[in-house]
Motif scaffolding. Structure first.
Motif, PDB file in Angstrom:
ATOM      1  N   ARG A 108       2.557  12.889  -2.304  1.00 23.66           N
ATOM      2  CA  ARG A 108       2.583  12.486  -3.662  1.00 23.66           C
ATOM      3  C   ARG A 108       3.784  11.764  -4.441  1.00 23.66           C
ATOM      4  NH1 ARG A 108      -0.528  17.464  -4.330  1.00 23.66           N
ATOM      5  NH2 ARG A 108       1.151  18.405  -5.010  1.00 23.66           N
ATOM      6  N   ALA A 109       5.055  12.390  -3.997  1.00 27.80           N
ATOM      7  CA  ALA A 109       6.377  12.174  -4.331  1.00 27.80           C
ATOM      8  C   ALA A 109       6.617  10.693  -3.960  1.00 27.80           C
ATOM      9  CB  ALA A 109       7.264  12.882  -3.695  1.00 27.80           C
ATOM     10  N   SER A 110       6.285  10.274  -2.569  1.00 23.79           N
ATOM     11  CA  SER A 110       6.249   8.888  -2.127  1.00 23.79           C
ATOM     12  C   SER A 110       5.420   7.801  -2.795  1.00 23.79           C
ATOM     13  CB  SER A 110       5.793   8.858  -0.623  1.00 23.79           C
ATOM     14  OG  SER A 110       5.819   7.718  -0.187  1.00 23.79           O
ATOM     15  N   VAL A 111       4.212   8.369  -3.122  1.00 21.73           N
ATOM     16  CA  VAL A 111       3.152   7.371  -4.007  1.00 21.73           C
ATOM     17  C   VAL A 111       3.724   7.114  -5.141  1.00 21.73           C
ATOM     18  CG1 VAL A 111       0.975   7.251  -5.039  1.00 21.73           C
ATOM     19  CG2 VAL A 111       0.993   7.914  -2.807  1.00 21.73           C
ATOM     20  N   ARG A 112       4.378   8.203  -6.022  1.00 21.34           N
ATOM     21  CA  ARG A 112       4.908   7.983  -7.376  1.00 21.34           C
ATOM     22  C   ARG A 112       6.176   6.961  -7.216  1.00 21.34           C
ATOM     23  NH1 ARG A 112       0.787   8.614 -10.072  1.00 21.34           N
ATOM     24  NH2 ARG A 112       0.191  10.617 -10.592  1.00 21.34           N
ATOM     25  N   TRP A 113       6.880   7.144  -6.035  1.00 25.57           N
ATOM     26  CA  TRP A 113       8.066   6.209  -6.042  1.00 25.57           C
ATOM     27  C   TRP A 113       7.773   4.730  -5.984  1.00 25.57           C
ATOM     28  CZ3 TRP A 113      10.204   2.867  -2.635  1.00 25.57           C
ATOM     29  CH2 TRP A 113      11.714   2.490  -2.984  1.00 25.57           C
TER      30      TRP A 113
ATOM     31  N   GLY B 109       0.804  -1.200  -0.038  1.00 27.89           N
ATOM     32  CA  GLY B 109       0.068   0.167  -0.155  1.00 27.89           C
ATOM     33  C   GLY B 109       0.821   1.271  -0.096  1.00 27.89           C
ATOM     34  N   PHE B 110       0.194   2.485   0.338  1.00 26.13           N
ATOM     35  CA  PHE B 110       0.884   3.583   0.510  1.00 26.13           C
ATOM     36  C   PHE B 110       0.689   4.054   1.835  1.00 26.13           C
ATOM     37  CE2 PHE B 110      -1.072   2.656  -3.658  1.00 26.13           C
ATOM     38  CZ  PHE B 110       0.161   3.012  -4.642  1.00 26.13           C
ATOM     39  N   LYS B 111       1.542   5.116   2.266  1.00 24.74           N
ATOM     40  CA  LYS B 111       1.284   6.040   3.476  1.00 24.74           C
ATOM     41  C   LYS B 111       0.823   7.247   3.086  1.00 24.74           C
ATOM     42  CE  LYS B 111       4.168   3.393   6.884  1.00 24.74           C
ATOM     43  NZ  LYS B 111       4.944   3.421   7.461  1.00 24.74           N
ATOM     44  N   SER B 112       0.058   7.827   3.925  1.00 24.05           N
ATOM     45  CA  SER B 112      -0.784   9.119   3.899  1.00 24.05           C
ATOM     46  C   SER B 112      -0.256  10.043   4.754  1.00 24.05           C
ATOM     47  CB  SER B 112      -2.176   8.901   3.691  1.00 24.05           C
ATOM     48  OG  SER B 112      -2.889  10.024   3.360  1.00 24.05           O
ATOM     49  N   TYR B 113      -0.967  11.396   4.985  1.00 23.92           N
ATOM     50  CA  TYR B 113      -0.641  12.148   5.855  1.00 23.92           C
ATOM     51  C   TYR B 113      -0.530  11.485   7.481  1.00 23.92           C
ATOM     52  CZ  TYR B 113      -5.073  13.013   3.775  1.00 23.92           C
ATOM     53  OH  TYR B 113      -6.324  12.850   2.886  1.00 23.92           O
ATOM     54  N   GLY B 114       0.065  11.846   8.261  1.00 25.21           N
ATOM     55  CA  GLY B 114       0.172  11.303   9.649  1.00 25.21           C
ATOM     56  C   GLY B 114       0.587  10.025   9.477  1.00 25.21           C
ATOM     57  N   ASN B 115       1.395   9.518   8.677  1.00 25.23           N
ATOM     58  CA  ASN B 115       2.031   8.302   8.204  1.00 25.23           C
ATOM     59  C   ASN B 115       0.834   7.026   8.366  1.00 25.23           C
ATOM     60  OD1 ASN B 115       4.360   7.192   7.721  1.00 25.23           O
ATOM     61  ND2 ASN B 115       4.606   6.594  10.000  1.00 25.23           N
ATOM     62  N   LYS B 116      -0.375   7.544   8.126  1.00 27.73           N
ATOM     63  CA  LYS B 116      -1.397   6.634   8.133  1.00 27.73           C
ATOM     64  C   LYS B 116      -1.480   5.589   6.649  1.00 27.73           C
ATOM     65  CE  LYS B 116      -6.471   6.121   7.897  1.00 27.73           C
ATOM     66  NZ  LYS B 116      -6.920   5.432   6.744  1.00 27.73           N
ATOM     67  N   PHE B 117      -1.398   4.125   7.190  1.00 30.95           N
ATOM     68  CA  PHE B 117      -1.243   3.113   6.122  1.00 30.95           C
ATOM     69  C   PHE B 117      -2.463   3.293   5.377  1.00 30.95           C
ATOM     70  CE2 PHE B 117      -1.110  -1.130   4.177  1.00 30.95           C
ATOM     71  CZ  PHE B 117      -0.079  -0.928   3.441  1.00 30.95           C
TER      72      PHE B 117
END
Length: 163
Positions: free
Chosen positions: A51-56, A9-17
């Motif tokens: 967004r950069a993390s998601v793209r990576w 998955g991905f991490k969002s704001y607040g490091n939420k998975f």
């Protein structure tokens, strides 16, 4: 019944998975179940850093696209609760996954605490249809198959694996 679960998955704001791909298999089955969840919000709602993390992650790690999915994210809880309704134990690899999956089962065993080697040290099996053309992607299906094999060959029999 005992299950093995892996998630990508991905991490969002607040490091939420944010769950994207969930694969699970019982220790007695041959074919895992795999669920690919739709995003629960638009990509542009992420901060520039996220967004950069998601793209990576999309381009370099699990290679799952943020925009793809088959199941509405609002169905995540009911999907996992239904899939694990008869679970007596659930095996996962890593403390983060234990934490993320805790609300779906009370008996979660972290394979890192019982000597399971790193995933890249286990014999990896072919990836699922979401990754079938990508050789080096992290795939939850490939991971659960490798972990299930290690559990059955080593953990439950306490045999030393041969090379």
């Amino acid at each position: 019944m005992a299950y093995v679960i892996d998630v990508q998955g991905f991490k969002s704001y607040g490091n939420k998975f944010i769950f994207k791909e969930v694969a699970l298999i019982s220790l007695t089955e041959k074919v895992p179940s795999v669920y690919l969840f739709k995003p629960h919000h638009a990509f542009m709602r992420h901060s520039p850093t996220n967004r950069a993390s998601v793209r990576w992650l999309e381009n370099n790690y699990h290679r799952l696209k943020w925009s793809r999915g088959d199941i509405d994210y609002s169905e995540l809880d009911i999907t996992l609760l239904r899939a694990l309704r008869d679970a007596q134990s659930v095996y996962v690899k890593g403390a983060d996954k234990v934490q993320w999956l805790r609300k779906y089962s009370s008996e979660i065993i972290d394979l890192e605490t019982v000597g399971c080697p790193a995933l890249n040290k286990l014999r990896r099996l072919p990836a699922c249809a979401h990754h079938s053309l990508i050789i080096d992607a992290e795939c939850a299906v490939s991971n659960v198959l490798a972990l299930k094999q290690w559990i059955n060959d080593v953990l439950l029999t306490r045999r030393v694996p041969t090379e």
